[in-house]
Design a protein around this motif. Sequence first.
Motif, PDB file in Angstrom:
ATOM      1  N   HIS A 306       0.840  -1.195   0.000  1.00 54.49           N
ATOM      2  CA  HIS A 306       0.000   0.000   0.000  1.00 54.49           C
ATOM      3  C   HIS A 306       0.874   1.245   0.000  1.00 54.49           C
ATOM      4  CE1 HIS A 306      -2.170   3.338   1.986  1.00 54.49           C
ATOM      5  NE2 HIS A 306      -3.190   2.885   1.286  1.00 54.49           N
ATOM      6  N   HIS A 310      -2.882   5.348  -3.055  1.00 51.73           N
ATOM      7  CA  HIS A 310      -3.987   4.405  -3.218  1.00 51.73           C
ATOM      8  C   HIS A 310      -5.250   4.841  -2.480  1.00 51.73           C
ATOM      9  CE1 HIS A 310      -0.709   1.184  -4.052  1.00 51.73           C
ATOM     10  NE2 HIS A 310      -1.117   1.763  -5.172  1.00 51.73           N
ATOM     11  N   THR A 311      -5.115   5.698  -1.490  1.00 53.59           N
ATOM     12  CA  THR A 311      -6.290   6.145  -0.735  1.00 53.59           C
ATOM     13  C   THR A 311      -6.394   7.668  -0.687  1.00 53.59           C
ATOM     14  OG1 THR A 311      -4.962   5.876   1.287  1.00 53.59           O
ATOM     15  CG2 THR A 311      -6.466   4.080   0.705  1.00 53.59           C
ATOM     16  N   GLN A 375      -5.821  -0.187  -4.532  1.00 53.72           N
ATOM     17  CA  GLN A 375      -4.435  -0.560  -4.281  1.00 53.72           C
ATOM     18  C   GLN A 375      -3.951  -1.399  -5.461  1.00 53.72           C
ATOM     19  OE1 GLN A 375      -3.389  -1.823  -0.275  1.00 53.72           O
ATOM     20  NE2 GLN A 375      -1.926  -3.311  -1.104  1.00 53.72           N
TER      21      GLN A 375
END
Length: 543
Positions: A306, A310-311, A375
């Motif tokens: 991660h 990705h977020t 992800q």
Amino acid sequence: MEQFDYIIIGAGSAGCTLANRLGEDRAKRILIVEAGPMDRNLLIHVPAGVYKAWREPKFNWNYDTEPEPELLNQQVFMPRGKVLGGSSSINSMVYMRGHPLDFDGWEQECGLPGWGYAHCLPYFKAGESYNRGGDAWRGGEGPLGTCKGDYENPLYDAFVQAGEEAGQGYTDDLNGYQPEGVARLDATKRDGRRCSAAVAHLRPALARGNVSLITRAMVERIDIAQGRAQGITYRHRGALHQARASGEVILSGGALNSPHLLMLSGIGPAAHLKEHGIACLVDAPDVGQNLQDHASIILQFESRKHYPIHTVDRPWNKAMAGLRWVFTRDGIAASNIWEAGGLVRGNDHVAYPNLQYHMGPVGFEYVGNKITLSQAFAIHVDQLRPRSRGELRLRSANPGDKPLMQFNYLSDPHDLKELVEGVHKCRDLVAQGAFDALRGAEMIPGPHVKSDEEIAQWVRGVTTTDFHPSCTCRMGPDDRAVVDGECRVKGVEGLRVVDASVMPRITSANLNAPTQMIAARAADFIAGRPQRAPEYPGFAFEA
């Protein structure tokens, strides 16, 4: 009715460049007319903000193709910038000139002397200010800020290393000595901000005081009398206005809008104009023909690790990335995401790269205008020299009606074959050891898509545009060509087309850089200035 020396239709990549170069002569009065608004929205200038801004209807013509027969009759969404800066204000900012042999082909195979790469290179160099400095191939003092991708993410490093391991090559600069292999890409950014054509060219032009700008103004026709372009008629704030040009009218609407306006003005295929009740002033059968684009497919793979990107779409993370950009002009928000890529060969028979990668270290899915991240990492694969040809036609004689466009993607089997090869090349790259600690499962198309036949069927269902329409008002020496080698419309005095539509064949990479180069050269043609002396410092493919 105002009088100008030059009227430029469209404030996109070409129009902004023209305004800047022609406006260097302060004795000339120039009008530039743009259908869209000013580029004041902050998301335009934040590099990562483009993934929200580019689908905004206020900034986008939001075209769609007609159903494409070889794509299972799907329509392809075709965004085009409708804002100051044009598509350079809503694109992914990748700065790629195309391969030198593209331009040598224009000169040697398309009958356009003076358009070989040696003649184009001085204009590329003069147009840019590269953050690593100028040299024999790159410019260091031009108006367009360009920079090497520098957002740190191990997925970029793995991609570049895997390209070497797979034998697909490595280069430090795809716009330099070795225009082949995988690399960290260049972007049109300066100090962490987008450097659009409006920022690079139009703002300096407006500051001189001899360039006038009208936004939210829709040009309805080019006014032609006695075989000469006299000016334009445009709609602004609900009323029709006219402007006159004592010198030239220059159409820079882009590969879709320029042929559309020519036909609305009576320049185009006579029979087609007659169908819509438009008097044909110049029978130009190739207006709207020869339409080309880079067909693109996207593969996505899970990431075993991660990373913050990705977020970043989550509200708190997005807010923090935005605040960091406001105060430091760096971080995720300062990245254009597609910071790695490459020009590679899909087979051993091509003379130079025929496939292009754009790699982003995040998975994504669009539902309407909303993007959801995952992800994963994604790789665009583009087919660079399509044999398929499309066309653009009038929907009606109403200037407000969008044109009909049919790209005929994959209508030549050669194009489908090369995209199938592209899937194999991409999978081979991702299978290399450099990705072992990072590579998860293949998400799209998925491991169940194995044989060439299965891949071909998947390609037909997912092929889209890489946003590079071109060639609809091609340059050429033959009678059917729309413009000559100096971008003058054949059959009409005082009228030129200057944008990606004049390319005789699409270049093997993104189109923003060559479009600005074409406009800079055209400005010298228009102003009667000598062309820059040719330069040819040599390239790796000659060794």
